[in-house]
Design an enzyme around this catalytic site. Structure first.
Site, PDB file in Angstrom:
ATOM      1  N   ASP A  80       6.501  16.141  69.850  1.00  0.00           N
ATOM      2  CA  ASP A  80       5.577  15.043  69.575  1.00  0.00           C
ATOM      3  C   ASP A  80       6.250  13.679  69.714  1.00  0.00           C
ATOM      4  O   ASP A  80       5.671  12.739  70.286  1.00  0.00           O
ATOM      5  CB  ASP A  80       5.005  15.170  68.159  1.00  0.00           C
ATOM      6  CG  ASP A  80       4.138  16.408  67.995  1.00  0.00           C
ATOM      7  OD1 ASP A  80       3.996  17.159  68.972  1.00  0.00           O
ATOM      8  OD2 ASP A  80       3.617  16.621  66.890  1.00  0.00           O
TER       9      ASP A  80
ATOM     10  N   ASP B 217      23.966  22.229  61.969  1.00  0.00           N
ATOM     11  CA  ASP B 217      24.539  23.331  62.742  1.00  0.00           C
ATOM     12  C   ASP B 217      25.701  24.017  62.035  1.00  0.00           C
ATOM     13  O   ASP B 217      26.206  25.031  62.514  1.00  0.00           O
ATOM     14  CB  ASP B 217      25.005  22.828  64.116  1.00  0.00           C
ATOM     15  CG  ASP B 217      23.855  22.661  65.091  1.00  0.00           C
ATOM     16  OD1 ASP B 217      22.745  23.152  64.795  1.00  0.00           O
ATOM     17  OD2 ASP B 217      24.050  22.047  66.150  1.00  0.00           O
TER      18      ASP B 217
ATOM     19  N   ARG C  98       9.287  23.281  66.339  1.00  0.00           N
ATOM     20  CA  ARG C  98      10.115  22.288  67.032  1.00  0.00           C
ATOM     21  C   ARG C  98       9.271  21.579  68.092  1.00  0.00           C
ATOM     22  O   ARG C  98       9.492  21.725  69.288  1.00  0.00           O
ATOM     23  CB  ARG C  98      11.334  22.968  67.666  1.00  0.00           C
ATOM     24  CG  ARG C  98      12.123  23.813  66.705  1.00  0.00           C
ATOM     25  CD  ARG C  98      13.280  24.518  67.379  1.00  0.00           C
ATOM     26  NE  ARG C  98      14.381  23.613  67.673  1.00  0.00           N
ATOM     27  CZ  ARG C  98      15.470  23.974  68.345  1.00  0.00           C
ATOM     28  NH1 ARG C  98      15.585  25.200  68.809  1.00  0.00           N
ATOM     29  NH2 ARG C  98      16.435  23.104  68.567  1.00  0.00           N
ATOM     30  N   PRO C  99       8.273  20.832  67.671  1.00  0.00           N
ATOM     31  CA  PRO C  99       7.392  20.179  68.640  1.00  0.00           C
ATOM     32  C   PRO C  99       8.091  19.033  69.354  1.00  0.00           C
ATOM     33  O   PRO C  99       9.132  18.542  68.917  1.00  0.00           O
ATOM     34  CB  PRO C  99       6.243  19.664  67.763  1.00  0.00           C
ATOM     35  CG  PRO C  99       6.882  19.413  66.441  1.00  0.00           C
ATOM     36  CD  PRO C  99       7.915  20.504  66.281  1.00  0.00           C
TER      37      PRO C  99
ATOM     38  N   CYS D 201      16.700  28.170  70.174  1.00  0.00           N
ATOM     39  CA  CYS D 201      16.663  28.990  68.968  1.00  0.00           C
ATOM     40  C   CYS D 201      15.330  28.840  68.241  1.00  0.00           C
ATOM     41  O   CYS D 201      14.780  27.741  68.155  1.00  0.00           O
ATOM     42  CB  CYS D 201      17.811  28.608  68.031  1.00  0.00           C
ATOM     43  SG  CYS D 201      19.445  29.051  68.665  1.00  0.00           S
TER      44      CYS D 201
ATOM     45  N   LYS E 112      28.848  20.836  73.226  1.00  0.00           N
ATOM     46  CA  LYS E 112      27.639  21.385  73.855  1.00  0.00           C
ATOM     47  C   LYS E 112      26.514  20.364  73.884  1.00  0.00           C
ATOM     48  O   LYS E 112      25.871  20.154  74.929  1.00  0.00           O
ATOM     49  CB  LYS E 112      27.199  22.625  73.077  1.00  0.00           C
ATOM     50  CG  LYS E 112      25.766  23.103  73.310  1.00  0.00           C
ATOM     51  CD  LYS E 112      25.448  24.257  72.384  1.00  0.00           C
ATOM     52  CE  LYS E 112      23.990  24.696  72.478  1.00  0.00           C
ATOM     53  NZ  LYS E 112      23.077  23.740  71.824  1.00  0.00           N
ATOM     54  N   ASN E 113      26.280  19.701  72.762  1.00  0.00           N
ATOM     55  CA  ASN E 113      25.116  18.814  72.657  1.00  0.00           C
ATOM     56  C   ASN E 113      25.322  17.452  73.319  1.00  0.00           C
ATOM     57  O   ASN E 113      24.386  16.660  73.388  1.00  0.00           O
ATOM     58  CB  ASN E 113      24.736  18.637  71.188  1.00  0.00           C
ATOM     59  CG  ASN E 113      24.188  19.911  70.589  1.00  0.00           C
ATOM     60  OD1 ASN E 113      23.565  20.714  71.276  1.00  0.00           O
ATOM     61  ND2 ASN E 113      24.437  20.125  69.312  1.00  0.00           N
TER      62      ASN E 113
ATOM     63  N   ARG F 173      25.898  31.345  73.575  1.00  0.00           N
ATOM     64  CA  ARG F 173      25.204  30.169  74.110  1.00  0.00           C
ATOM     65  C   ARG F 173      25.950  28.896  73.746  1.00  0.00           C
ATOM     66  O   ARG F 173      25.846  27.888  74.455  1.00  0.00           O
ATOM     67  CB  ARG F 173      23.783  30.088  73.544  1.00  0.00           C
ATOM     68  CG  ARG F 173      22.772  31.064  74.133  1.00  0.00           C
ATOM     69  CD  ARG F 173      21.394  30.814  73.535  1.00  0.00           C
ATOM     70  NE  ARG F 173      21.107  29.382  73.543  1.00  0.00           N
ATOM     71  CZ  ARG F 173      20.443  28.741  72.596  1.00  0.00           C
ATOM     72  NH1 ARG F 173      20.006  29.385  71.538  1.00  0.00           N
ATOM     73  NH2 ARG F 173      20.212  27.453  72.693  1.00  0.00           N
TER      74      ARG F 173
END
Length: 413
Positions: free
Chosen positions: A124, A303, A121-122, A116, A21-22, A394
């Site tokens: 930046d 994960d 979870r910025p 999620c 997936k990633n 997902r």
């Protein structure tokens, strides 16, 4: 809809790992940089991928499915995204539209990425990398706007090996002239697979440990590529096998990606065998407790952190799981407590005690937390109902069907 599971049945059999997936998601968005069609093999048929494909189609990308399961993307007539584009608020990977689109079109506007909800979870690090490359970045309530102003090659150091920031820096750097250098980049296997894909499409990217160099300013060609196997999906089935006391083989895997999990299995006295591109986990005669720390690769995968917590309920003395990646990724603990989960939760760490789980009705808090609840339901006494199945699907292709093929009493209603 929900997963209905009757626990207490060991898993036996063989499953084949889906594509990662990633790795697949950034490849799909990176196709915008290619001036000829791109064919990808092994793209998993999961919720996040379907959202990404719908977004690309809305931009004018022509997508066709081949008889062998491959996807071909033709981005020749693609248009730049704006705030009207739907779907980005559902997946975290929509952030990759920023890097891909600013390289292709010079300017992009998207809604704030979703995904999620397990802590802050910025973006930046993404923003700082873009600004180093001469790309402006503005945020407001509508979303994020980026524009290539005086785009130029640059040197940038990541304060933390963020996967997302590494991928986005590469995508953005491909669109500016000159060489860019990134220090402290992420080294997860799916990141390296993404880089290999770009290299196959003609990108000039050189890697050396935590340093990479990108030569930008040129469009990429098309071509074909096979997505690497999904180590998280494979690990989820291996953990479920050990937890239920079964014997399961997962095919199409790579040892390097699974080595942190298999190292933990070794400490827990869980027997396994790696042969070719498959790994088999066998029923342990005596499972020992251990402690793991989820951290960027080569650390234990974040994960797989929630699933590991469930496995520790079966081990002598229990154990602990700490997470240095997502400090608030422990919401699954409260759902598990409804099933008799015995644990002590402190900042960054859950201390798990041996306990017998019981069937209950629980709701998946997020993708991997949902996988942990399903694993718990497989070993619990009695029947469980796990809602929030859309979150779990997902990231897992044909999850109930694969578990059913291994002997699990599971159905979706």
């Amino acid at each position: 809809m929900a997963f209905l599971i009757s626990g207490g049945k060991p898993l036996y059999g063989t499953v084949r790992a889906q594509g990662a997936k990633n790795a697949a998601l950034p490849m799909l968005f990176a196709s915008l940089l290619c001036d000829a069609p791109v064919t990808l093999y092994g793209v998993p048929n999961i919720g996040d991928v379907r959202v990404a494909l719908s977004m690309l189609e809305a931009l004018g990308v022509k997508i066709s499915s081949e008889t062998d399961g491959a996807l071909t993307l033709d981005t020749k007539e693609a248009t730049p995204p704006d705030f009207a584009l739907k779907g980005g608020e559902k997946i975290r990977a929509s952030a990759y539209l920023l890097g891909a689109s600013v390289s292709r079109f010079g300017e992009v506007r998207i809604k704030h990425p979703g995904g999620c909800a397990f802590g802050v979870r910025p973006l930046d690090y993404h923003r700082a990398g873009f600004q180093a490359l001469g790309i402006s970045w503005n945020e407001d309530e509508r979303g994020i706007s980026v524009r290539r102003e005086d785009g130029r090659g640059a040197q940038f150091s990541l304060p933390y090996p963020s996967v997302g920031a590494t991928v986005n820096f590469i995508l953005a750097a491909l669109g500016v002239k000159g060489e860019s250098t990134l220090f402290g980049c992420a080294r997860e296997h799916h990141v390296l697979d993404f880089i290999s894909f770009l290299q196959k499409m003609g990108a000039k990217i050189h890697t050396e440990g935590e340093l990479l160099r990108v030569e930008g300013g040129k469009r990429l060609s098309g071509g074909s590529y096979t997505v690497t196997p999904d180590a998280v999906e494979a690990g989820t089935y291996l953990i479920a096998a050990a937890a239920t006391g079964g014997t399961v083989t997962v095919e199409r895997v790579r040892y390097g990606e699974l080595s942190p999990l298999l190292l933990a299995f070794g400490k827990m006295n869980i027997p396994f065998r790696f042969l070719g591109d498959s790994v088999t986990v066998y029923r342990p005669s005596r499972m020992l407790g251990t402690s793991v720390i989820a951290a960027p690769y080569p650390g234990f995968p974040t994960d797989l952190h929630p699933q590991m917590s469930v496995l520790l309920t079966r081990a002598e003395g229990g154990g602990s799981v700490s997470d240095l990646v997502w400090e608030e990724r422990f919401s699954y603990v409260h759902a598990l407590e409804r099933m008799g989960f015995s644990a002590y939760l402190s900042p960054h760490t859950v201390r798990v005690f041996p306990c017998a789980l019981r069937g209950s009705e629980v709701k998946a808090p997020d993708l991997r937390g949902g996988a942990a609840l399903i694993t718990a339901a497989l070993i619990a006494e009695g029947k469980s109902t796990v809602t929030g199945e859309e979150l779990v699907l997902r990231g897992y292709e044909m999850l109930p069907e694969k578990l059913f093929s291994l002997g699990a009493d599971i159905r979706v209603e």
